[in-house]
Scaffold this motif. Structure first.
Motif, short mmCIF file in Angstrom:
data_model
loop_
_atom_site.label_atom_id
_atom_site.label_comp_id
_atom_site.label_asym_id
_atom_site.label_seq_id
_atom_site.Cartn_x
_atom_site.Cartn_y
_atom_site.Cartn_z
N ILE A 1 0.98 -1.13 0.17
CA ILE A 1 -0.08 -0.03 0.07
C ILE A 1 1.04 1.32 -0.05
O ILE A 1 1.74 1.27 0.87
N THR A 2 0.61 2.04 -0.86
CA THR A 2 1.40 3.40 -1.14
C THR A 2 0.55 4.48 -1.19
O THR A 2 -0.73 4.32 -1.64
N THR A 3 0.78 5.78 -1.41
CA THR A 3 0.29 6.97 -1.91
C THR A 3 0.89 7.47 -3.34
O THR A 3 2.06 7.28 -3.59
N LYS A 4 0.14 8.13 -3.95
CA LYS A 4 0.36 8.85 -5.09
C LYS A 4 -0.17 10.09 -5.58
O LYS A 4 -1.55 10.10 -4.90
N ASN A 5 0.50 10.97 -6.11
CA ASN A 5 -0.27 12.38 -6.47
C ASN A 5 -1.03 12.11 -7.77
O ASN A 5 -0.22 11.72 -8.89
N LYS A 6 -2.37 12.23 -7.63
CA LYS A 6 -2.98 11.89 -8.92
C LYS A 6 -2.90 13.02 -9.93
O LYS A 6 -3.34 12.63 -11.30
N LYS A 7 -2.63 14.15 -9.67
CA LYS A 7 -2.41 15.17 -10.67
C LYS A 7 -1.09 14.99 -11.23
O LYS A 7 -1.02 14.99 -12.67
N ASN A 8 0.23 14.45 -10.83
CA ASN A 8 1.44 14.27 -11.76
C ASN A 8 1.33 12.86 -12.19
O ASN A 8 1.88 12.72 -13.43
N THR A 9 0.68 11.92 -11.72
CA THR A 9 0.72 10.52 -12.49
C THR A 9 -0.74 9.88 -12.50
O THR A 9 -1.18 9.23 -11.51
N PRO A 10 -1.54 10.51 -13.54
CA PRO A 10 -2.75 9.86 -13.55
C PRO A 10 -3.16 8.54 -14.06
O PRO A 10 -4.09 7.92 -13.73
N ASP A 11 -2.07 8.04 -14.69
CA ASP A 11 -2.06 6.56 -15.26
C ASP A 11 -1.63 5.78 -14.01
O ASP A 11 -1.14 6.09 -13.00
N ARG A 12 -1.78 4.47 -14.01
CA ARG A 12 -1.40 3.54 -13.09
C ARG A 12 0.19 3.22 -12.95
O ARG A 12 0.88 3.15 -13.99
N LEU A 13 0.35 3.00 -11.49
CA LEU A 13 2.00 2.83 -11.29
C LEU A 13 2.44 1.44 -11.60
O LEU A 13 1.68 0.32 -11.43
N GLU A 14 3.66 1.33 -11.81
CA GLU A 14 4.38 0.33 -12.04
C GLU A 14 5.94 0.35 -11.63
O GLU A 14 6.70 1.13 -12.04
N ILE A 15 5.94 -0.36 -10.18
CA ILE A 15 7.28 -0.49 -9.72
C ILE A 15 7.80 -1.55 -9.27
O ILE A 15 7.05 -2.40 -9.13
N LYS A 16 9.20 -1.61 -9.45
CA LYS A 16 9.82 -2.96 -8.90
C LYS A 16 9.94 -3.09 -7.40
O LYS A 16 10.50 -1.96 -6.82
N LYS A 17 9.37 -3.86 -6.66
CA LYS A 17 9.41 -3.98 -5.26
C LYS A 17 9.83 -5.51 -5.09
O LYS A 17 9.81 -6.39 -5.87
N PHE A 18 9.95 -5.71 -3.67
CA PHE A 18 10.67 -6.99 -3.26
C PHE A 18 9.29 -8.04 -2.92
O PHE A 18 8.49 -7.47 -2.45
N ASN A 19 9.44 -9.20 -3.60
CA ASN A 19 8.40 -10.11 -3.43
C ASN A 19 8.84 -11.02 -2.19
O ASN A 19 9.75 -11.94 -2.62
N PRO A 20 8.43 -11.18 -0.94
CA PRO A 20 9.16 -12.17 -0.13
C PRO A 20 8.67 -13.61 -0.42
O PRO A 20 9.45 -14.38 -0.01
N ILE A 21 7.66 -13.97 -0.97
CA ILE A 21 7.27 -15.23 -1.08
C ILE A 21 8.27 -15.62 -2.31
O ILE A 21 8.75 -16.89 -2.20
N LEU A 22 8.43 -15.05 -3.26
CA LEU A 22 9.34 -15.66 -4.47
C LEU A 22 10.87 -15.34 -4.00
O LEU A 22 11.85 -15.58 -4.70
N LYS A 23 11.25 -14.44 -2.98
CA LYS A 23 12.22 -13.90 -2.75
C LYS A 23 13.32 -13.34 -3.86
O LYS A 23 14.45 -13.49 -3.88
N LYS A 24 12.61 -12.24 -4.54
CA LYS A 24 13.10 -11.61 -5.49
C LYS A 24 12.55 -10.44 -5.85
O LYS A 24 11.32 -10.18 -5.57
#
Length: 60
Positions: free
Chosen positions: A29-52
């Protein structure tokens, strides 16, 4: 008094986890500024289940 802003709370879900067949999901869960980024976010994050690091996309 707090200002009413363009910042909204969003949920990020792992894209690679669905195809593995392992139980559970990786969500952040995170926050974003809808005015600056109206489209959907796509970020590389750590997946603890896959461990990568995997690509997490905004859902909803």
């Amino acid at each position: 008094m707090a200002k009413k802003g363009n910042r909204v709370q969003v949920i990020l879900e792992c894209t690679e986890h669905k195809g593995t067949g392992k139980p559970g999901t990786s969500r952040y869960i995170t926050t974003k500024n809808k005015k600056n980024t109206p489209d959907r976010l796509e970020i590389k994050k750590f997946n603890p289940i896959l461990k990568k690091m995997t690509v997490h996309k905004e859902i909803k």
